[in-house]
Design a protein around this motif. Structure first.
Motif, PDB file in Angstrom:
ATOM      1  N   UNK B 763       0.787  -1.249   0.100  1.00  0.00           N
ATOM      2  CA  UNK B 763       0.136   0.067   0.145  1.00  0.00           C
ATOM      3  C   UNK B 763       1.069   1.126   0.098  1.00  0.00           C
ATOM      4  N   UNK B 764       0.361   2.315  -0.428  1.00  0.00           N
ATOM      5  CA  UNK B 764       1.041   3.604  -0.376  1.00  0.00           C
ATOM      6  C   UNK B 764       1.181   3.715   1.105  1.00  0.00           C
ATOM      7  N   UNK B 766       1.073   6.082   4.533  1.00  0.00           N
ATOM      8  CA  UNK B 766       0.354   7.484   5.072  1.00  0.00           C
ATOM      9  C   UNK B 766       1.453   8.508   5.331  1.00  0.00           C
ATOM     10  N   UNK B 841       4.125   1.277  12.240  1.00  0.00           N
ATOM     11  CA  UNK B 841       3.216   2.073  11.403  1.00  0.00           C
ATOM     12  C   UNK B 841       2.392   0.850  10.735  1.00  0.00           C
ATOM     13  N   UNK B 842       3.026  -0.297  10.641  1.00  0.00           N
ATOM     14  CA  UNK B 842       2.021  -1.237  10.000  1.00  0.00           C
ATOM     15  C   UNK B 842       1.572  -2.295  10.959  1.00  0.00           C
ATOM     16  N   UNK B 856      -4.218   3.725  14.406  1.00  0.00           N
ATOM     17  CA  UNK B 856      -3.135   4.676  14.367  1.00  0.00           C
ATOM     18  C   UNK B 856      -3.479   6.030  14.374  1.00  0.00           C
TER      19      UNK B 856
END
Lengths: 172, 1008, 474
Positions: B763-764, B766, B841-842, B856
């Motif tokens: 995924x892109x 954030x 972050x993931x 998040x």
């Protein structure tokens, strides 16, 4: 005054089938047949039209699918987009399972509903006992003399080996 | 039930004094109550209908009144907070007070966070010359002891609550009688850090002929002081300066955990070890010679395990090597022959010589002879005057074992007529407690100043409870010239009276200890400084800063006079007897303090009881640490209860039943047992936890030894599982803690950190705009002291769950310190790794939560929303770091968990900024989000905005080693951002692709 | 009409999986009326002692479970043996186990229907009932395993006054919510619709008024009209067509609870097919157990014949072997991936502290079914009964092994720990069996265990065909 109808009771599938076919050759309109179990040959013997239930299923399924996608896109993308595990708001792939399930659910429910509605089946439906044991082991053929004499119909039924014959309704 | 919940705040309160209650009722200055005010308000509008406005007015008022009423406990005006000087107190805004820690005799400087009149958090004071902003686990936990509902609520006279007047009358009369008879009177105290108090004691004792003070410490450095007197003619404890050293060799001294001044030494230690730090190109190397795995030993670059009885010979071996190098005559050439470790010791001696003048040998053995040998080594190396400072000595350990021994004899002979006990508990921790008890029985008049009816106080005629140090005035001089002040952060919760005020009261003076203290500073401290002309000014500034440091005396080398031969002879003799005992199959027992409970004074503190020992990771109780080899030989499994019995002194047998703990690095032939457990009168939390090992202490020449020989070990057949928070000790070859040697690091700063997987994402990412919080932990700096664990517990209202729940693997700590061993079981290498939520972050936990209870934040935090959580525990299962903690039960207000959260007094310690989690929800480290929010707010209203370092997490603030750095990764100048670009930087379990916001710096080992 | 008449002689085909009409699916060809009588009689008569015995046991177990769950909800999940490392154990094991059990029911009723496997007729009804009761048991666990079960409804996406507050459509647990509820609903509809004609039969032969009215209500005024029959047939086909993919999706989704996670031993793409195969396997195990009991307790040996049992035995053999193959594949992949965490997870399964559970699973699911290669064994009732029980045990342990051994030693050795169940958890598991059997016993007591109309279809058809042949001779 009731519509006049002629009933003939048969003991087994085969004689019933024969009677049905014979009656239709003689041009009698077949009101309905009552049997303890579904007899596949009857459909064409009675010349029934194929049910449209599958289309209901299809529509129901589509409705379910659209509802599911709408729900998930609205909830996760439009109304409340959040950073969940770094995945994009529109994690389309993750929406597939729920979409599938709702599709099946609505398809199933709508088909069953349509069936009950079309067949007028509901808890308070009146039960018409045309003959004793019609749900048990008796096969009943109901003819609609439709202009022709009820007598002729009765005759025909006796010929085809109905165990006993009755005429309902009509002027006494 | 109701009874133990309700606590009273003053005697009036206890007696339901009508007049006081009346005063309570009157809520408005003019004696009006709110209802009357309401009535007036109604009268104001003729229709008699309260308009919305009236309602709001009243509500607003009552809110204000309520918050003001809650301010009844703010300190007297004399106390001055550090950051701002509030006329009153702004509800909901914390004020900070500088003070001095009373947790142990190290006297570290503290800042105390006071919310709505309640001290709720202890932090280090950067201004403090010793601690420099660091704290230790025990210090962090002292705030909880303030709210211990087992404390005495008032003085006790003849076993019954009494008023201070009655007590004063009784004491004056009895002491008067003793004085009249010119009878012996002894004031038995612990180390008194306060010069003012020492002066007061002196004056007071002067009034009574035959009165004297005896300073007692259950675990003292008496031998060190005695040896210093013999070697250098100065009866002091030297101030050891690790910050000036390039090599420290510690002989059984747990200087990072429990010895002398752990916080100060830890700070100097880690600063000096940091490559590119003051140590420059040559960071401080550390060699530990010890007889059991201590926190300090586990951090050593080289660790040499010897038997307790071999420590003396080991010292001789060093002396031998060093003298050879120095070309001196060798006093002890032959003795070290049969020492297994002699070759390695020779190597160490060589190193010492190479670093002469920039090395230091410290020794924690309470044996004069050995200490003298060590002094000799230091003086041969020319360390005295540089790393061993005798001119600015430490006053942190004044215990005098021989004096105490003498006192016991006198008591037995019935010579002592009055004994006043302050700050010590000999009936629990005196090695020969039986003799002490017998002697005490013959003392006519016994006064105790204990804050609770402990083992000793319960035998006293009068108990005059001392306030907690957060309730009292005091000062301290831990190291010469470093004067610090203790100021009350809350008015005394109970009818306690400062020890000093008692003395003043009994000597008929005006019992104004504050005035006395101030006067003392005017006379003693003020003249010796030159910054302030006006004393009031000086006093206020000192209170703000927590004290004032007088310029140190330039330290001079001092010659080691005197003949060492007798000391050497003693060492050899001791060694011979030990050998004999060993030949008869005797086992040696090493007695040591634990980081949390120390000598047992903190036994009733649930935070410390549940704090995993840094090395063993065991909570709630002590145990017999045996070497893996001994375990296999005796077919012992962890948790098997063994009986340890033998005689500590002739005709004095001791027996101890404790579960076994298998400790890599423990020398075979010796076992370690922690002191400080097995209290019988500490309070409901501490009573009966573990067993008391003090009776095992031999008293050799009046000095309480830390080891005993000739003991036997036998299985009892019982099994008592240890409450350990970590049961698997190997990294299984996974690169969880990455390390390199200094040499490798010099060649390639990224050494040991080669595996950096390339991570692709489906995924892109954030966008990371505005703040993006991150943390870096320097594994090279972390000593595993666990101060962060308690700090986090205090800051975030983390529950205490008790021994059984810990056994079930349900401890709640948000930050834990993982400890792994590598290498052989006999000589393992140890690594520590603080592990808290990695704020990925993931984050795998986020994706799986069905109700979005963990998501998040835009500034990089993995947030847990307690009131949305339904408790599926899926997130915890899916967390690769296993840092999530589940509330299996209600831990607050639940009689099954009868700790501080189960009584009103204990709950006063709770941080109002952090919710107390209810049963059935998940919780975890939030990176102290409440502090982040506070910091952002402050930043908004300050010119220059938020600066790096303004926001400190609790763990970071507490860390004496500055191992933890928190900050904004988007601020490229920030320390945390720079450290994340350090070649030593890595993420744990990078390959899982969680993209953590928390990372680590590789550990460096400094080889010879 | 000749009851005596027998079918023209033909050899029993070697492969009974497709024996259409040829061998007697119903022993000794009863008349249509006899069928109603024999199937319905037990419902009128006082239940047998065997029934009462079973019912007593089941209800006791149910009560024990209820007590355990009440205590757990009142006190906290802490009453279970879980800890910071092992967050799921018995709870989710039981959940997956029961969902799996359910699958055979749908498979028999739907998939075999689509394949026109007539032999399914006499077992379909009870199999479907089993599905529904199993899914009820399954649904229980996700609810009670929550820390705050009273908020279980929060997993439903409903508009609310708290502002935008939705559920996480990415969470496999949420997929479960939809999968399980859909599965339950569709199975229930399928089961009920299939029962309407039989309810009509019962209505028409009922003596007591209460019975007549009740059966009357639920038979929805069914009167055997062929116009209805022909739509009815279509509906069954449609529902079957929907249920077939549904059953596959449900266990695939359940398997994703694990497959989508990062935990070594869970994180594997093999899981969906693996779980579906396992589900069918365990389901058939349970059907076997139940039918062997039912035909005894309700004297239906005549309708549930050895042929049915043998056919199921063969499916057991097939699916068991498939499951076994998955076990081996897992190991191979773990080794072949070269991922140290994966490798350790699997070595730990086979040799670690829970090896006993692993080998129980292996022997019950892979080794024992291999016995069924032998015709002698797969036609011996005792053997089948024991095997079916072992299969149930083995499949329960499969889930236990997957969940617990993967969790208790995952990435960071510092958090490794052990899990031991408490009495509360055991009681809860027992309770779920209690619930299941209580419901099933009530079912065989008050509803026709066998689809009378379908049997009649089979028998009636057979008779008329043969009569025609006779007629041809004449």
């Amino acid at each position: 005054m009731l519509k006049e109808r002629v009933l003939g009771c048969f003991a087994d599938e085969a004689s019933l089938l024969a009677a049905v076919r014979f009656a239709r050759e003689r041009g009698f309109a077949i009101d309905d047949v009552y049997a303890p179990y579904p007899i596949h040959a009857l459909d064409e013997a009675m010349g029934l039209r194929r049910t449209r239930l599958p289309y209901v299923t299809l529509l129901g399924g589509l409705a379910g699918m659209i509802a599911a996608i709408a729900l998930q896109v609205w909830g996760a993308v439009i109304d409340w987009p959040l950073d969940v595990g770094g995945k994009p708001a529109n994690s389309a792939l993750a929406f597939l399972p729920i979409t599938f399930e709702l599709t099946v659910l609505l398809a199933g429910l709508s088909s069953a509903g349509a069936f009950l509605w079309r067949s007028r089946l509901h808890p308070t439906a009146p039960v018409r006992h045309l003959a004793p044991g019609v749900t048990d082991d008796t096969f009943v053929l109901v003819l609609d003399p439709a202009g022709a004499h009820a007598e002729a119909a009765r005759h025909l039924l006796v010929e085809t080996g109905a165990q006993h014959v009755r005429i309902d309704g009509g002027q006494s | 039930m109701e009874e133990h919940r309700r606590y009273w705040q003053s005697l009036e309160d206890l007696r339901q004094d009508p007049e006081l209650l009346a005063r309570r009722r009157q809520e408005l200055p003019d004696g009006q109550t709110l209802w009357e005010a309401a009535a007036e308000a109604n009268a104001a509008n003729p229709e008699g209908v309260e308009s919305r406005r009236d309602f709001l007015k009243l509500m607003g008022f009552s809110l204000g009144a309520a918050s003001l009423a809650s301010c009844t406990r703010i300190p007297e005006h004399k106390a001055v907070p550090l950051v701002d000087q509030p006329e009153g107190l702004i509800p909901g805004v914390a004020s900070w007070y500088a003070t001095t820690c009373g947790g142990c005799a190290a006297g570290c400087g503290l800042l105390v966070k006071v919310r709505d009149g309640r001290p709720i958090k202890i932090e280090g004071n950067r201004e403090s010359p010793l601690s420099g902003g660091g704290t230790c686990a025990a210090g962090q936990a002292t705030v909880l002891s303030l709210y211990d509902d087992q404390r005495l609520k008032g003085p006790v006279l003849g076993g019954r609550p009494a008023s201070w007047e009655e007590v004063d009358a009784a004491v004056r009369e009895r002491l008067g009688a003793v004085a009249a008879r010119r009878g012996k009177m002894v004031l038995l105290t612990g180390t008194v850090l306060s010069p003012a108090t020492r002066q007061l004691i002196g004056e007071w004792l002067a009034r009574y002929p035959g009165a004297r003070q005896v300073v007692y410490e259950p675990v003292s450095q008496a031998a060190l002081r005695a040896a210093t007197a013999e070697s250098f003619g100065r009866p002091v404890v030297p101030h050891y300066r690790l910050d000036r050293a390039r090599l420290v060799v510690a002989l059984e001294a747990d200087f990072l955990g429990t010895w002398l001044s752990p916080v100060e030494l830890t700070r100097h230690y880690t600063v000096a070890r940091r490559p590119g730090g003051p140590g420059g190109d040559e960071p401080l190397r550390h060699v530990q010679i010890e007889s059991g795995m201590s926190l300090t030993g586990s951090n050593a670059d080289q660790r040499i395990a010897v038997l307790p009885s071999e420590l003396g010979v080991a010292a001789l071996a060093l002396l031998d090597g060093v003298s050879r190098q120095a070309g001196h005559d060798v006093p002890v050439s032959t003795v070290v022959a049969d020492l297994p470790a002699k070759d390695r010791l020779a190597g160490v001696a060589e190193e010492l010589w190479r670093h002469r003048g920039r090395s230091v040998v410290v020794c924690g053995v309470n044996d004069v002879a050995i200490q003298r040998v060590v002094h000799r080594i230091n003086s041969i190396l020319g360390n005295v005057g540089t790393t061993v400072d005798l001119d600015n000595p430490s006053y942190q350990s004044q215990g005098d074992d021989t004096a105490v021994a003498a006192l016991v004899d006198e008591m037995e002979r019935g010579e002592v007529q009055a004994l006043l006990v302050h700050g010590v508990n000999p009936l629990y921790d005196y090695p020969d407690a039986a003799r002490f008890r017998a002697g005490l029985a013959r003392v006519a008049f016994k006064v105790s100043f204990a804050d609770r009816l402990d083992e000793t106080a319960s035998k006293a005629d009068v108990v005059c409870p001392d306030p907690h140090f957060l309730e009292a005035w005091n000062d301290a001089e831990p190291v010469r010239g470093g004067h610090s002040l203790t100021q009350p952060t809350i008015a005394p919760l109970f009818a306690t009276r400062a020890f000093q005020e008692n003395l003043l009261a009994w000597s008929g003076e005006k019992p104004d200890w504050h005035a006395y203290l101030r006067e003392h500073w005017r006379r003693e401290v003020f003249p010796r400084q030159d910054r302030y002309r006006d004393f009031d000014d000086f006093w206020d500034r000192s209170l703000e800063a927590g004290g004032c440091s007088l310029p140190p005396v330039p330290s001079q080398p001092v010659a080691d006079r005197g003949d060492l031969a007798p000391a050497v002879a003693l060492v050899l003799a001791a060694h011979q007897t030990a050998l004999a005992a060993r030949r008869q199959g005797g086992i040696e027992v090493r007695l040591h303090e634990k980081v949390a409970l120390r000598d047992g004074r903190n036994a009733n503190n649930p935070w410390l009881q549940e704090l995993p020992d840094p090395v063993t990771k065991v909570t709630w109780g002590n145990y017999v640490s045996v070497s893996p080899r001994m375990a296999t030989e005796l077919r012992l499994a962890e948790g098997d209860v063994v009986a340890l019995h033998g005689s500590s002194a002739p005709g004095n047998t001791a027996r101890l039943e404790l579960p076994v703990q298998i400790q890599p690095g423990q020398p075979a032939g010796a076992v370690s047992v922690a002191l400080g457990y097995g209290r019988t009168a500490a309070g409901k939390v501490g009573n009966g936890v573990g067993a008391n090992a003090f009776p095992l202490m031999p008293l050799a020449g009046g000095f309480a030894q830390r080891s005993a020989g000739g003991f036997r070990l036998e299985r009892t057949g019982r099994h008592e599982p240890l409450a350990a928070t970590q049961t698997h000790h190997s990294m299984e070859g996974r690169s969880i803690v990455r390390e390199a040697t200094l040499a490798e690091y010099r060649k390639n700063p990224g050494a040991g950190n080669e595996e950096r997987p390339e991570l692709a994402s489906l995924w892109p990412e954030y966008k990371k705009e505005g703040h993006f919080w991150g943390m870096v932990v320097d594994l090279s700096a972390c000593t595993g002291c666990a101060a962060c664990v308690v700090a986090c517990q205090a800051e975030n209202n983390v529950a205490v769950v008790g021994r059984d729940e810990v056994r079930r693997g349900r401890e709640m700590h948000w930050i834990r310190v993982d400890r792994y061993y590598r290498g052989s079981e006999e000589a393992p290498e140890t690594v520590y790794q603080p592990m808290m939520c990695q704020h990925c972050d993931h984050a795998p936990c986020e994706t799986v939560c069905p109700v979005l209870a963990t998501v998040h934040s835009s500034d990089g935090l993995n947030q847990q929303i307690y009131n949305r959580c339904v408790g599926t525990r899926y997130c915890a299962n899916n967390c690769p770091y296993k840092v999530r903690r589940f509330n299996w039960f209600n831990y607050a207000k639940n009689d099954h968990f009868d700790y501080h959260m189960n009584n009103d007094l204990g709950r006063m310690v709770l941080n109002p900024d952090v919710v107390v989690r209810s049963r059935g929800v998940m919780e975890k480290c939030s990176l102290c989000i409440q502090r982040i929010q506070e910091g952002k707010l402050k930043g908004r209203y300050r010119t220059g905005g938020l600066k790096d370092g303004d926001i400190q997490t609790a763990c970071q603030q507490a860390c004496p080693a500055d191992a933890i750095v928190f900050g904004d990764l988007n601020d490229h100048g920030s320390t945390v951002a720079r450290r994340q670009n350090d070649p030593r930087f890595y993420h744990v379990l990078e390959e899982v692709g969680t993209r953590p916001g928390v990372g680590y710096l590789t550990k460096l080992r400094i080889e010879a | 009409m000749a009851v005596h008449l027998a079918l023209p002689f033909r050899e029993m085909p070697d492969d009974p999986v497709d024996f259409g009409l040829r061998p007697p699916l119903v022993a000794g060809n009863p008349s249509l009326h006899d069928i109603s009588e024999e199937v319905a009689r037990p419902l009128d008569a006082r239940p047998t002692l065997g029934w009462f015995a079973c019912f007593a046991v089941a209800v006791t177990a149910l009560l024990a479970g209820a007590a355990a769950v009440t205590y757990e909800i009142a006190t906290g999940i802490g009453t279970w043996g879980l800890n910071r490392t092992v967050g799921w154990a018995f709870d989710i094991t039981n959940f997956v186990f029961w969902v799996g059990i359910g699958h055979a029911g749908t498979l028999i009723s739907a998939i075999l229907l689509l394949f026109r496997q007539k032999w399914r007729t006499s077992i379909a009804r009870s199999a479907e009932a089993m599905t529904i009761f199993a899914v009820m048991c399954a649904g229980l666990f996700p609810a009670i395993h929550m820390g705050r079960p009273w908020f279980a409804f929060w997993v439903m996406p409903y508009p609310n006054s708290r502002g935008p507050l939705w559920v996480n459509f990415r969470s496999p647990l949420l997929w479960d919510v939809f999968a399980i509820s859909t599965y339950f609903t569709i199975s229930l509809v399928f089961w009920y619709v299939g029962m309407i004609p039989d309810l009509a039969i019962l209505r028409d032969r009922a003596k007591g008024r209460i019975k007549r009215t009740l059966y009357g209500l639920f038979s929805l005024g069914w009167n055997g009209s062929h116009r209805t029959w022909s739509r009815y047939e279509m509906l069954s086909l449609l529902l079957a067509g929907l249920a077939a993919p549904l059953v596959v999706s449900v266990h695939s989704i359940v398997s994703m609870d694990f497959a989508t996670s990062v935990i070594p031993g869970w994180h594997t793409t093999l899981f969906p097919p693996y779980f579906v195969a396992g589900a069918v396997f365990s389901g058939f195990g349970m059907v076997m157990t139940l039918l062997l009991l039912t035909r005894k307790v309700m004297n239906l040996e005549r309708y549930i014949t050895l042929l049915h049992l043998e056919a199921m035995a063969k499916i057991l053999l097939l699916t068991g072997t498939m499951v076994g193959f998955c076990y081996l594949t897992e190991f191979f992949v773990a080794w072949y991936s070269g991922n140290p965490f994966e490798r350790y997870a699997f070595v730990n399964r086979a040799t670690g502290p829970y090896a006993w559970a692993y080998w129980t699973m292996m022997s019950c699911n892979l080794f024992v079914p291999q016995l069924l290669w032998s015709k002698r064994l797969r036609t011996s009732l005792p053997v089948l009964f024991v095997v079916s029980l072992l299969v149930n045990v083995g499949m329960w342990f499969e889930r236990f092994v997957i969940i617990v051994t993967s969790l208790h030693r995952d990435f960071l050795p510092s958090s490794w720990s052990m899990y031991r169940p408490t009495i509360i958890e055991v009681a809860t598991l027992t309770g779920s069996f209690g619930l299941f059997f209580t419901l099933f016993l009530l079912f065989i007591r008050f509803l026709p265990v066998i689809a009378m109309w379908e049997i009649k279809g089979v028998v009636g058809g057979a008779q008329s065909i043969s009569e025609h042949e006779e007629g041809a001779h004449a």
